[in-house]
Design a protein around this motif. Structure first.
Motif, PDB file in Angstrom:
ATOM      1  N   LEU A   4       0.862  -1.166   0.000  1.00 11.78           N
ATOM      2  CA  LEU A   4       0.000   0.000   0.000  1.00 11.78           C
ATOM      3  C   LEU A   4       0.906   1.224   0.000  1.00 11.78           C
ATOM      4  CD1 LEU A   4      -2.741  -0.854   2.673  1.00 11.78           C
ATOM      5  CD2 LEU A   4      -2.807  -1.226   0.212  1.00 11.78           C
ATOM      6  N   VAL A   5       0.693   2.113  -0.940  1.00 14.26           N
ATOM      7  CA  VAL A   5       1.536   3.298  -1.051  1.00 14.26           C
ATOM      8  C   VAL A   5       0.664   4.535  -1.018  1.00 14.26           C
ATOM      9  CG1 VAL A   5       3.204   4.544  -2.452  1.00 14.26           C
ATOM     10  CG2 VAL A   5       3.264   2.033  -2.383  1.00 14.26           C
ATOM     11  N   GLU A   6       0.902   5.389  -0.008  1.00 13.97           N
ATOM     12  CA  GLU A   6       0.176   6.643   0.103  1.00 13.97           C
ATOM     13  C   GLU A   6       0.941   7.745  -0.626  1.00 13.97           C
ATOM     14  OE1 GLU A   6      -0.242   4.868   4.418  1.00 13.97           O
ATOM     15  OE2 GLU A   6       1.363   5.144   2.947  1.00 13.97           O
ATOM     16  N   SER A   7       0.194   8.739  -1.077  1.00 15.69           N
ATOM     17  CA  SER A   7       0.788   9.921  -1.692  1.00 15.69           C
ATOM     18  C   SER A   7      -0.151  11.093  -1.509  1.00 15.69           C
ATOM     19  CB  SER A   7       1.071   9.683  -3.181  1.00 15.69           C
ATOM     20  OG  SER A   7      -0.122   9.396  -3.870  1.00 15.69           O
ATOM     21  N   GLY A   8       0.381  12.292  -1.711  1.00 11.02           N
ATOM     22  CA  GLY A   8      -0.455  13.480  -1.674  1.00 11.02           C
ATOM     23  C   GLY A   8      -0.311  14.338  -0.438  1.00 11.02           C
ATOM     24  N   GLY A   9       0.474  13.887   0.521  1.00  9.61           N
ATOM     25  CA  GLY A   9       0.667  14.703   1.711  1.00  9.61           C
ATOM     26  C   GLY A   9       1.532  15.910   1.429  1.00  9.61           C
ATOM     27  N   GLY A  10       1.629  16.792   2.425  1.00  9.32           N
ATOM     28  CA  GLY A  10       2.455  17.975   2.258  1.00  9.32           C
ATOM     29  C   GLY A  10       2.114  19.044   3.260  1.00  9.32           C
ATOM     30  N   LEU A  11       2.613  20.234   2.988  1.00 13.18           N
ATOM     31  CA  LEU A  11       2.377  21.403   3.834  1.00 13.18           C
ATOM     32  C   LEU A  11       1.282  22.258   3.211  1.00 13.18           C
ATOM     33  CD1 LEU A  11       3.179  23.358   6.146  1.00 13.18           C
ATOM     34  CD2 LEU A  11       4.895  24.313   4.571  1.00 13.18           C
ATOM     35  N   VAL A  12       0.296  22.620   4.013  1.00  8.76           N
ATOM     36  CA  VAL A  12      -0.814  23.429   3.516  1.00  8.76           C
ATOM     37  C   VAL A  12      -1.199  24.433   4.591  1.00  8.76           C
ATOM     38  CG1 VAL A  12      -2.557  21.791   4.341  1.00  8.76           C
ATOM     39  CG2 VAL A  12      -3.095  23.319   2.434  1.00  8.76           C
ATOM     40  N   PRO A  14      -3.782  26.746   6.902  1.00  7.80           N
ATOM     41  CA  PRO A  14      -5.119  26.530   7.473  1.00  7.80           C
ATOM     42  C   PRO A  14      -6.193  26.983   6.498  1.00  7.80           C
ATOM     43  CG  PRO A  14      -3.660  27.434   9.126  1.00  7.80           C
ATOM     44  CD  PRO A  14      -2.899  27.476   7.835  1.00  7.80           C
ATOM     45  N   GLY A  15      -7.240  26.176   6.383  1.00  9.14           N
ATOM     46  CA  GLY A  15      -8.304  26.459   5.435  1.00  9.14           C
ATOM     47  C   GLY A  15      -8.074  25.859   4.061  1.00  9.14           C
ATOM     48  N   GLY A  16      -6.903  25.326   3.832  1.00  6.87           N
ATOM     49  CA  GLY A  16      -6.569  24.761   2.529  1.00  6.87           C
ATOM     50  C   GLY A  16      -7.075  23.341   2.346  1.00  6.87           C
ATOM     51  N   SER A  17      -6.720  22.768   1.201  1.00  5.55           N
ATOM     52  CA  SER A  17      -7.178  21.431   0.840  1.00  5.55           C
ATOM     53  C   SER A  17      -6.009  20.566   0.392  1.00  5.55           C
ATOM     54  CB  SER A  17      -8.199  21.503  -0.302  1.00  5.55           C
ATOM     55  OG  SER A  17      -9.333  22.248   0.084  1.00  5.55           O
ATOM     56  N   LEU A  18      -6.182  19.263   0.597  1.00  2.00           N
ATOM     57  CA  LEU A  18      -5.252  18.266   0.090  1.00  2.00           C
ATOM     58  C   LEU A  18      -6.037  17.028  -0.297  1.00  2.00           C
ATOM     59  CD1 LEU A  18      -2.175  18.190   2.546  1.00  2.00           C
ATOM     60  CD2 LEU A  18      -2.147  18.900   0.146  1.00  2.00           C
ATOM     61  N   ARG A  19      -5.482  16.262  -1.217  1.00  2.00           N
ATOM     62  CA  ARG A  19      -6.084  14.985  -1.589  1.00  2.00           C
ATOM     63  C   ARG A  19      -5.039  13.890  -1.444  1.00  2.00           C
ATOM     64  NH1 ARG A  19      -7.668  12.323  -7.307  1.00  2.00           N
ATOM     65  NH2 ARG A  19      -9.625  11.301  -6.725  1.00  2.00           N
ATOM     66  N   LEU A  20      -5.330  12.941  -0.579  1.00  2.00           N
ATOM     67  CA  LEU A  20      -4.442  11.802  -0.387  1.00  2.00           C
ATOM     68  C   LEU A  20      -4.903  10.630  -1.239  1.00  2.00           C
ATOM     69  CD1 LEU A  20      -4.029  11.805   3.506  1.00  2.00           C
ATOM     70  CD2 LEU A  20      -2.754  13.113   1.792  1.00  2.00           C
ATOM     71  N   SER A  21      -3.936   9.844  -1.694  1.00  2.00           N
ATOM     72  CA  SER A  21      -4.235   8.623  -2.441  1.00  2.00           C
ATOM     73  C   SER A  21      -3.538   7.444  -1.782  1.00  2.00           C
ATOM     74  CB  SER A  21      -3.760   8.733  -3.889  1.00  2.00           C
ATOM     75  OG  SER A  21      -4.405   9.778  -4.566  1.00  2.00           O
ATOM     76  N   CYS A  22      -4.141   6.278  -1.906  1.00  2.00           N
ATOM     77  CA  CYS A  22      -3.550   5.041  -1.401  1.00  2.00           C
ATOM     78  C   CYS A  22      -3.754   3.979  -2.470  1.00  2.00           C
ATOM     79  CB  CYS A  22      -4.210   4.618  -0.099  1.00  2.00           C
ATOM     80  SG  CYS A  22      -3.731   2.976   0.479  1.00  2.00           S
ATOM     81  N   ALA A  91      -0.671  15.510  11.084  1.00  2.00           N
ATOM     82  CA  ALA A  91      -0.388  14.141  11.525  1.00  2.00           C
ATOM     83  C   ALA A  91       0.232  13.372  10.365  1.00  2.00           C
ATOM     84  CB  ALA A  91      -1.666  13.444  11.975  1.00  2.00           C
ATOM     85  N   VAL A  92       0.696  12.175  10.669  1.00  2.00           N
ATOM     86  CA  VAL A  92       1.045  11.222   9.624  1.00  2.00           C
ATOM     87  C   VAL A  92      -0.222  10.423   9.314  1.00  2.00           C
ATOM     88  CG1 VAL A  92       2.470   9.267   8.940  1.00  2.00           C
ATOM     89  CG2 VAL A  92       3.429  11.067  10.391  1.00  2.00           C
ATOM     90  N   GLN A 116       3.001  12.441   5.495  1.00  2.00           N
ATOM     91  CA  GLN A 116       2.892  13.554   6.443  1.00  2.00           C
ATOM     92  C   GLN A 116       1.973  14.644   5.895  1.00  2.00           C
ATOM     93  OE1 GLN A 116       4.460  14.042   9.642  1.00  2.00           O
ATOM     94  NE2 GLN A 116       3.034  15.779   9.692  1.00  2.00           N
ATOM     95  N   VAL A 117       1.046  15.083   6.726  1.00  2.00           N
ATOM     96  CA  VAL A 117       0.215  16.245   6.431  1.00  2.00           C
ATOM     97  C   VAL A 117       0.487  17.277   7.515  1.00  2.00           C
ATOM     98  CG1 VAL A 117      -2.134  17.137   6.298  1.00  2.00           C
ATOM     99  CG2 VAL A 117      -1.571  14.934   5.235  1.00  2.00           C
TER     100      VAL A 117
END
Length: 121
Positions: A4-12, A14-22, A91-92, A116-117
Motif C-alpha cells: 500500500l503506497v500513500e501519496s499526496g501529503g504535504g504542507l498546507v 489553514p483552510g486549505g485542501s489536500l487529496r491523499l491517495s492510497c 499528523a502522519v 505527512q500532512v
C-alpha cells in the motif's frame, strides 16, 4: 506480496485542501474494507474515515463535513479529499486495507508507510 503506497501529503495553510491517495498493488484477489488513519506526535493512531467494498462510509466526528473518503475498485485505490484543514489535522496519515490474496477466504490487514500532512501558516 501486497503493498500500500500513500501519496499526496504535504504542507498546507489553514483552510486549505489536500487529496491523499492510497494505491494497493501485488497479488491481490479482493479488497474488503479500507480506511484512513492518522497519528499526531504524542497521540495514539486514530481512525479518520473508513469505506466498505460497496462504498458505505464512516467518519470521525472531527472530520465530518470536511473530509470525503472514496475508492476506485478497478484501480485498487482509495482517496481522502480534505477541505478546510486545521492545525489539529497535522499528523502522519496511514491507509489500511483488508485484503485477500488467494481464492481461500482468508483476509489480512495491510498498512501503508504513511504520508505527512502539516497544516501551518
Amino acid at each position: 506480496q501486497v503493498q500500500l503506497v500513500e501519496s499526496g501529503g504535504g504542507l498546507v495553510q489553514p483552510g486549505g485542501s489536500l487529496r491523499l491517495s492510497c494505491a494497493a498493488s501485488g497479488s491481490i484477489f479482493s479488497i474488503n474494507a479500507m480506511g484512513w488513519y492518522r497519528q499526531a506526535p504524542g497521540k495514539e493512531r486514530e481512525l479518520v474515515a473508513g469505506i466498505t467494498q460497496g462504498g458505505s462510509t464512516n467518519y470521525a466526528d472531527s472530520v465530518k463535513g470536511r473530509f470525503t473518503i472514496s475508492r476506485d475498485n478497478n484501480k485498487n485505490t482509495m482517496y481522502l479529499q480534505m477541505h478546510s484543514l486545521k492545525a489539529e489535522d497535522t499528523a502522519v496519515y496511514y491507509c489500511k486495507a483488508t485484503i485477500r490474496v488467494t481464492t481461500w477466504p482468508l483476509w489480512n490487514d495491510y498498512w501503508g508507510q504513511g504520508t505527512q500532512v502539516t497544516v501551518s501558516s
